[in-house]
Design a protein around this motif. Sequence first.
Motif, short mmCIF file in Angstrom:
data_model
loop_
_atom_site.label_atom_id
_atom_site.label_comp_id
_atom_site.label_asym_id
_atom_site.label_seq_id
_atom_site.Cartn_x
_atom_site.Cartn_y
_atom_site.Cartn_z
N ILE A 150 0.42 -1.00 -0.22
CA ILE A 150 0.58 -0.47 -0.11
C ILE A 150 1.32 1.14 -0.22
O ILE A 150 1.64 0.90 0.19
CB ILE A 150 -0.58 -0.28 1.18
CG1 ILE A 150 0.06 0.46 2.65
CG2 ILE A 150 -1.90 -1.55 0.95
CD1 ILE A 150 -0.96 0.60 3.73
N ALA A 151 0.17 2.24 -0.92
CA ALA A 151 0.62 3.66 -0.30
C ALA A 151 -0.14 4.65 -0.78
O ALA A 151 -1.20 4.48 -0.71
CB ALA A 151 1.66 4.12 -1.67
N PRO A 152 0.24 6.05 -0.26
CA PRO A 152 -0.81 7.26 -0.10
C PRO A 152 -1.24 7.36 -1.55
O PRO A 152 -0.54 7.87 -2.47
CB PRO A 152 -0.35 8.00 1.14
CG PRO A 152 1.19 7.79 0.75
CD PRO A 152 1.77 5.95 0.82
N SER A 153 -1.84 7.78 -1.81
CA SER A 153 -2.75 8.62 -3.00
C SER A 153 -3.66 8.98 -2.55
O SER A 153 -4.36 9.49 -2.00
CB SER A 153 -2.77 7.45 -3.95
OG SER A 153 -4.15 6.80 -3.34
N HIS A 154 -3.39 10.67 -3.35
CA HIS A 154 -5.11 10.91 -4.05
C HIS A 154 -6.05 10.36 -4.83
O HIS A 154 -5.88 9.88 -5.65
CB HIS A 154 -4.94 11.78 -4.90
CG HIS A 154 -3.92 12.98 -5.07
ND1 HIS A 154 -2.77 13.98 -5.44
CD2 HIS A 154 -3.79 14.61 -3.42
CE1 HIS A 154 -2.57 14.44 -4.43
NE2 HIS A 154 -2.55 15.22 -4.09
N ARG A 155 -7.74 10.74 -4.29
CA ARG A 155 -8.57 9.75 -4.89
C ARG A 155 -8.60 10.08 -6.05
O ARG A 155 -8.60 9.43 -6.69
CB ARG A 155 -9.54 10.53 -4.58
CG ARG A 155 -11.00 9.68 -4.47
CD ARG A 155 -12.30 10.63 -3.71
NE ARG A 155 -13.45 10.91 -4.84
CZ ARG A 155 -14.18 9.91 -4.85
NH1 ARG A 155 -13.87 8.20 -4.13
NH2 ARG A 155 -15.61 9.46 -5.33
N ALA A 156 -8.63 11.39 -7.00
CA ALA A 156 -8.04 11.60 -8.02
C ALA A 156 -7.15 10.24 -9.00
O ALA A 156 -7.36 9.58 -9.42
CB ALA A 156 -7.62 12.28 -8.89
N CYS A 157 -5.94 10.52 -7.90
CA CYS A 157 -4.68 9.30 -8.75
C CYS A 157 -4.65 7.85 -8.98
O CYS A 157 -4.72 7.25 -9.97
CB CYS A 157 -3.38 9.96 -7.69
SG CYS A 157 -2.45 11.43 -8.62
N ASN A 158 -5.95 7.53 -7.07
CA ASN A 158 -6.21 6.05 -7.28
C ASN A 158 -7.26 5.61 -7.97
O ASN A 158 -7.32 4.55 -9.04
CB ASN A 158 -6.89 6.81 -6.20
CG ASN A 158 -6.63 4.86 -5.56
OD1 ASN A 158 -6.68 4.05 -6.17
ND2 ASN A 158 -7.38 4.50 -4.55
N ARG A 159 -8.41 6.05 -8.29
CA ARG A 159 -9.48 6.16 -9.35
C ARG A 159 -9.21 5.78 -10.65
O ARG A 159 -9.04 5.64 -11.68
CB ARG A 159 -10.38 6.96 -9.42
CG ARG A 159 -11.16 6.87 -7.82
CD ARG A 159 -11.88 7.68 -7.76
NE ARG A 159 -13.45 7.95 -8.63
CZ ARG A 159 -14.09 6.43 -8.58
NH1 ARG A 159 -14.77 6.55 -7.39
NH2 ARG A 159 -15.41 7.15 -9.35
N THR A 160 -7.74 6.94 -11.15
CA THR A 160 -7.04 7.25 -12.20
C THR A 160 -6.34 6.48 -12.79
O THR A 160 -6.75 5.46 -13.98
CB THR A 160 -6.60 8.11 -12.61
OG1 THR A 160 -7.49 9.55 -12.84
CG2 THR A 160 -6.01 8.31 -14.42
N ARG A 161 -5.93 5.46 -11.95
CA ARG A 161 -5.06 4.29 -11.82
C ARG A 161 -5.69 3.21 -12.00
O ARG A 161 -5.64 2.31 -13.01
CB ARG A 161 -3.88 4.13 -10.80
CG ARG A 161 -2.87 3.58 -11.19
CD ARG A 161 -1.61 2.87 -9.94
NE ARG A 161 -1.08 2.35 -10.20
CZ ARG A 161 -1.04 0.96 -9.28
NH1 ARG A 161 -1.89 0.29 -8.22
NH2 ARG A 161 -0.39 0.26 -8.98
N SER A 162 -6.62 2.79 -11.72
CA SER A 162 -7.77 2.11 -11.40
C SER A 162 -6.80 0.42 -11.34
O SER A 162 -5.99 0.80 -11.09
CB SER A 162 -9.55 2.12 -12.52
OG SER A 162 -9.67 1.45 -12.73
N ASP A 163 -7.62 -0.26 -12.09
CA ASP A 163 -7.36 -1.54 -12.06
C ASP A 163 -5.71 -1.57 -13.77
O ASP A 163 -5.20 -2.93 -13.97
CB ASP A 163 -8.22 -2.10 -12.19
CG ASP A 163 -8.76 -3.02 -13.35
OD1 ASP A 163 -8.76 -1.88 -14.16
OD2 ASP A 163 -9.63 -3.94 -13.62
N THR A 164 -5.35 -0.95 -13.75
CA THR A 164 -4.07 -0.99 -15.37
C THR A 164 -3.29 -1.70 -14.58
O THR A 164 -2.14 -1.45 -13.00
CB THR A 164 -3.69 0.43 -14.81
OG1 THR A 164 -5.07 1.12 -15.81
CG2 THR A 164 -3.12 0.84 -16.09
#
Length: 153
Positions: free
Chosen positions: A63-77
């Motif tokens: 795990i690592a800290p992220s912005h909500r927007a960055c996490n959602r953009t990355r998704s399950d890529t």
Amino acid sequence: MTGRTNDARAKRLRARLRAQGLPCYLCGSDIDYDAHHHDPLSFQVDHKWQVANGGPEFDADNIAPSHRACNRTRSDTIDQIAIGAAASYGHTLTPRTATGKRGCATEGPCANCNGAQHNPQPGVTFITHRNWWDKPPNPDMPAAAMAQFGPNS
């Protein structure tokens, strides 16, 4: 979405990560740890090797800290981050883009989803052709209640 729960292990990991106050590991910008959880710049836990792709859910090394927007953009890529994280657990992943909830990467009618529309219009969650007004009237319903449905009821 998987059947994950918001249990004590996840809360402990999230609290430990939040206490460190680190920047977003995806974009490097500061995270607003006091922001509402719907704010794009708010804190979210991101799994380097996504749980949806077989990664461990409760491992602090994943795990690592992220912005909500960055996490959602990355998704399950499956990107280089996921490939590297999976490799540290002895697994090999093949790069691919995010697939969405149903495993489909398509816009418009989808053959995998019985012709369902993926993102048919901005702001529209789903489209249905079922209408309550197409049902035959209930003969046991009082006439006063039927009047609300119009003169043909």
